[in-house]
Design a protein around this motif. Sequence first.
Motif, PDB file in Angstrom:
ATOM      1  N   ALA A   1      -0.423 -36.491 -33.556  1.00 17.32           N
ATOM      2  CA  ALA A   1       0.045 -37.652 -34.453  1.00 17.32           C
ATOM      3  C   ALA A   1       1.431 -37.975 -33.902  1.00 17.32           C
ATOM      4  CB  ALA A   1      -0.231 -37.796 -35.767  1.00 17.32           C
ATOM      5  N   PHE A   2       2.112 -37.007 -34.203  1.00 21.34           N
ATOM      6  CA  PHE A   2       3.600 -37.177 -33.596  1.00 21.34           C
ATOM      7  C   PHE A   2       3.847 -37.506 -32.131  1.00 21.34           C
ATOM      8  CE2 PHE A   2       7.468 -35.167 -32.078  1.00 21.34           C
ATOM      9  CZ  PHE A   2       8.796 -35.820 -32.695  1.00 21.34           C
ATOM     10  N   LYS A   3       3.199 -37.180 -31.341  1.00 18.14           N
ATOM     11  CA  LYS A   3       3.158 -37.417 -29.845  1.00 18.14           C
ATOM     12  C   LYS A   3       2.594 -38.897 -29.740  1.00 18.14           C
ATOM     13  CE  LYS A   3       4.236 -34.759 -26.905  1.00 18.14           C
ATOM     14  NZ  LYS A   3       5.560 -34.415 -26.534  1.00 18.14           N
TER      15      LYS A   3
ATOM     16  N   LEU B   1       6.808 -45.520 -30.194  1.00 22.08           N
ATOM     17  CA  LEU B   1       8.216 -45.883 -30.334  1.00 22.08           C
ATOM     18  C   LEU B   1       8.828 -46.222 -29.050  1.00 22.08           C
ATOM     19  CD1 LEU B   1       9.373 -43.757 -33.433  1.00 22.08           C
ATOM     20  CD2 LEU B   1       8.674 -46.462 -33.302  1.00 22.08           C
ATOM     21  N   HIS B   2       8.459 -45.441 -28.106  1.00 23.01           N
ATOM     22  CA  HIS B   2       9.174 -45.502 -26.818  1.00 23.01           C
ATOM     23  C   HIS B   2       8.618 -46.553 -26.113  1.00 23.01           C
ATOM     24  CE1 HIS B   2       9.975 -40.880 -26.560  1.00 23.01           C
ATOM     25  NE2 HIS B   2      10.997 -41.572 -27.038  1.00 23.01           N
ATOM     26  N   SER B   3       7.795 -47.350 -26.609  1.00 26.44           N
ATOM     27  CA  SER B   3       7.264 -48.601 -25.787  1.00 26.44           C
ATOM     28  C   SER B   3       7.965 -49.876 -26.209  1.00 26.44           C
ATOM     29  CB  SER B   3       5.696 -48.845 -25.941  1.00 26.44           C
ATOM     30  OG  SER B   3       5.355 -48.815 -27.406  1.00 26.44           O
ATOM     31  N   LEU B   4       8.780 -49.763 -27.494  1.00 25.15           N
ATOM     32  CA  LEU B   4       9.459 -50.739 -28.170  1.00 25.15           C
ATOM     33  C   LEU B   4      10.843 -50.431 -27.643  1.00 25.15           C
ATOM     34  CD1 LEU B   4       8.137 -50.430 -31.716  1.00 25.15           C
ATOM     35  CD2 LEU B   4       7.270 -52.011 -29.927  1.00 25.15           C
ATOM     36  N   LYS B   5      11.741 -51.588 -27.667  1.00 23.73           N
ATOM     37  CA  LYS B   5      13.131 -51.683 -27.152  1.00 23.73           C
ATOM     38  C   LYS B   5      14.017 -51.997 -28.710  1.00 23.73           C
ATOM     39  CE  LYS B   5      11.800 -51.432 -23.126  1.00 23.73           C
ATOM     40  NZ  LYS B   5      12.076 -50.370 -22.331  1.00 23.73           N
TER      41      LYS B   5
ATOM     42  N   LEU C   1      -3.565 -24.421 -42.225  1.00 22.36           N
ATOM     43  CA  LEU C   1      -2.270 -24.743 -41.777  1.00 22.36           C
ATOM     44  C   LEU C   1      -2.266 -25.015 -40.248  1.00 22.36           C
ATOM     45  CD1 LEU C   1      -0.192 -22.142 -43.696  1.00 22.36           C
ATOM     46  CD2 LEU C   1      -0.004 -24.474 -43.844  1.00 22.36           C
ATOM     47  N   THR C   2      -3.173 -24.092 -39.423  1.00 22.06           N
ATOM     48  CA  THR C   2      -3.136 -24.249 -37.870  1.00 22.06           C
ATOM     49  C   THR C   2      -3.586 -25.666 -37.673  1.00 22.06           C
ATOM     50  OG1 THR C   2      -3.574 -21.712 -37.681  1.00 22.06           O
ATOM     51  CG2 THR C   2      -4.247 -23.072 -35.922  1.00 22.06           C
ATOM     52  N   ILE C   3      -4.748 -25.907 -38.087  1.00 24.33           N
ATOM     53  CA  ILE C   3      -5.493 -27.301 -38.082  1.00 24.33           C
ATOM     54  C   ILE C   3      -4.480 -28.561 -38.283  1.00 24.33           C
ATOM     55  CG2 ILE C   3      -7.060 -28.930 -38.852  1.00 24.33           C
ATOM     56  CD1 ILE C   3      -9.017 -26.627 -39.588  1.00 24.33           C
ATOM     57  N   ALA C   4      -3.628 -28.270 -39.547  1.00 24.39           N
ATOM     58  CA  ALA C   4      -2.454 -29.201 -39.727  1.00 24.39           C
ATOM     59  C   ALA C   4      -1.551 -29.347 -38.803  1.00 24.39           C
ATOM     60  CB  ALA C   4      -1.931 -29.177 -41.090  1.00 24.39           C
ATOM     61  N   TYR C   5      -1.257 -28.142 -38.157  1.00 28.20           N
ATOM     62  CA  TYR C   5      -0.121 -28.210 -37.212  1.00 28.20           C
ATOM     63  C   TYR C   5      -0.601 -28.865 -36.044  1.00 28.20           C
ATOM     64  CZ  TYR C   5       3.036 -26.158 -33.442  1.00 28.20           C
ATOM     65  OH  TYR C   5       4.145 -26.154 -32.586  1.00 28.20           O
ATOM     66  N   PHE C   6      -1.807 -28.607 -35.306  1.00 28.24           N
ATOM     67  CA  PHE C   6      -2.198 -29.670 -34.353  1.00 28.24           C
ATOM     68  C   PHE C   6      -2.457 -31.099 -34.614  1.00 28.24           C
ATOM     69  CE2 PHE C   6      -3.579 -25.089 -32.893  1.00 28.24           C
ATOM     70  CZ  PHE C   6      -2.828 -25.194 -31.585  1.00 28.24           C
ATOM     71  N   CYS C   7      -3.069 -31.393 -35.853  1.00 24.39           N
ATOM     72  CA  CYS C   7      -3.099 -32.580 -36.185  1.00 24.39           C
ATOM     73  C   CYS C   7      -1.809 -33.480 -36.074  1.00 24.39           C
ATOM     74  CB  CYS C   7      -3.794 -32.695 -37.473  1.00 24.39           C
ATOM     75  SG  CYS C   7      -5.579 -32.236 -37.556  1.00 24.39           S
TER      76      CYS C   7
ATOM     77  N   ARG D   1      15.010 -40.703 -33.389  1.00 19.29           N
ATOM     78  CA  ARG D   1      15.511 -39.765 -33.585  1.00 19.29           C
ATOM     79  C   ARG D   1      15.171 -39.235 -35.290  1.00 19.29           C
ATOM     80  NH1 ARG D   1      19.869 -41.476 -32.332  1.00 19.29           N
ATOM     81  NH2 ARG D   1      21.184 -42.040 -34.270  1.00 19.29           N
ATOM     82  N   ARG D   2      15.278 -39.915 -36.250  1.00 17.00           N
ATOM     83  CA  ARG D   2      15.348 -39.459 -37.400  1.00 17.00           C
ATOM     84  C   ARG D   2      13.729 -38.853 -37.891  1.00 17.00           C
ATOM     85  NH1 ARG D   2      18.703 -43.594 -38.789  1.00 17.00           N
ATOM     86  NH2 ARG D   2      17.130 -45.123 -39.356  1.00 17.00           N
ATOM     87  N   GLN D   3      12.835 -39.568 -37.098  1.00 24.21           N
ATOM     88  CA  GLN D   3      11.396 -39.215 -37.145  1.00 24.21           C
ATOM     89  C   GLN D   3      11.099 -37.914 -36.578  1.00 24.21           C
ATOM     90  OE1 GLN D   3       8.830 -40.455 -38.680  1.00 24.21           O
ATOM     91  NE2 GLN D   3       8.787 -42.530 -38.790  1.00 24.21           N
ATOM     92  N   ARG D   4      11.698 -37.784 -35.106  1.00 24.13           N
ATOM     93  CA  ARG D   4      11.885 -36.725 -34.464  1.00 24.13           C
ATOM     94  C   ARG D   4      12.329 -35.352 -35.184  1.00 24.13           C
ATOM     95  NH1 ARG D   4      14.068 -38.344 -30.171  1.00 24.13           N
ATOM     96  NH2 ARG D   4      15.985 -37.287 -30.556  1.00 24.13           N
ATOM     97  N   GLN D   5      13.432 -35.580 -35.766  1.00 29.90           N
ATOM     98  CA  GLN D   5      14.180 -34.505 -36.500  1.00 29.90           C
ATOM     99  C   GLN D   5      13.208 -33.903 -37.675  1.00 29.90           C
ATOM    100  OE1 GLN D   5      17.888 -36.110 -37.900  1.00 29.90           O
ATOM    101  NE2 GLN D   5      18.782 -35.717 -35.910  1.00 29.90           N
ATOM    102  N   PHE D   6      12.832 -34.749 -38.485  1.00 22.65           N
ATOM    103  CA  PHE D   6      12.245 -34.358 -39.647  1.00 22.65           C
ATOM    104  C   PHE D   6      10.486 -33.737 -39.303  1.00 22.65           C
ATOM    105  CE2 PHE D   6       9.689 -34.449 -43.540  1.00 22.65           C
ATOM    106  CZ  PHE D   6      10.365 -34.002 -44.638  1.00 22.65           C
ATOM    107  N   THR D   7       9.893 -34.351 -38.379  1.00 20.80           N
ATOM    108  CA  THR D   7       8.530 -33.889 -37.838  1.00 20.80           C
ATOM    109  C   THR D   7       9.014 -32.389 -37.039  1.00 20.80           C
ATOM    110  OG1 THR D   7       7.860 -35.976 -37.301  1.00 20.80           O
ATOM    111  CG2 THR D   7       6.554 -34.316 -36.529  1.00 20.80           C
ATOM    112  N   ILE D   8       9.935 -32.188 -36.351  1.00 26.34           N
ATOM    113  CA  ILE D   8      10.262 -30.985 -35.784  1.00 26.34           C
ATOM    114  C   ILE D   8      10.431 -29.907 -36.796  1.00 26.34           C
ATOM    115  CG2 ILE D   8      11.913 -29.520 -34.428  1.00 26.34           C
ATOM    116  CD1 ILE D   8      12.127 -32.029 -32.677  1.00 26.34           C
TER     117      ILE D   8
END
Length: 331
Positions: free
Chosen positions: A194-196, A202-206, A184-190, A215-222
Amino acid sequence: MNFTSSKHYREVQIASCIFLALVSLAAAVGNGLLLVTIWKDPFKAFRTPTTFFIIGLAVADFLAGIIVCPIQALLSIAGYIELKRNSLIFPFLQKAASVANFISPITMNSSYIILLSLTWSQFLAISYPHKHKRLVTKRRAKASLILTWAYTIAFAILYASGVEKTVLFKVDLYVHTTGSLLLLTIAYFCLYKAFKRHMRRLHSLKGNNLSRVNRRQRQFTIVNLLLLMFVIVCTLPITVVYYLHIHHTESNTHPLKMKIANLLSSNLLFLKFTLDPLIYPWRLTQYRQALKSLVTCRRHRVQIDDVISHSLDNQTLNTRRSERPISNREM
């Protein structure tokens, strides 16, 4: 303050009883509402393979809330009042303790495995979106849950089959608890890395569509990262106590200290069952709106983009569509 006295241990017992009663109620209500909300699904937002993993976690937490925590609270009361073995209620408590000892490893080990499955599914969705849609399907999600519950139940049955309990306890500690914590610790860091990377991409796209997907990706990944953090933080103390009990001989010279440490760390572990369902209304807009719709008995469908949002499994597809050039026919 000297915590080695039996008086202080009894005070911890009664405090533990009150705490477990509250945890039991909160876990039962929170996970019950989560399961009902997903079952009703008023906005059709939870019809994805990922939802099956969330259901699996909620079922494990719900069982712990309605079975394990109340029994542990009763045992704490029995210890506090120093219930005698010749009491009429003593045989009932013995049977209840056996039920709790059977259900507890099933719920905990199932939570570990299901959360690992959910995390790697999320990792695939972010890092390899094309493979994710092909590999993570509803049928495979259901099959993984069935296999998970079958394995954990089979292992729990071994405790009642005459196998040496000390051996099973060590196997459970080394393989399930310690191994799961490591994975679980390894999965957390991976997942975090990957999320970052995904967020930077995504931020490089307009475009407004991309910002909503972002926003939805960020919500579920958090949500996923918080689930991982809670289970790691809540499981680590009891793991340390168990290792001290097995390998540190000096700890056995202070039995009351070890009992208090075991009681407090167990309570922290049970707190995990209450914290899990609180994450969804806190971080997921679609769950908040669906729960509100059920509580207020609203039957009509609210046309809100964030409520009727596509699932995480379809977000990558929407991103690709938004990047596609507009054809002459669409113009």
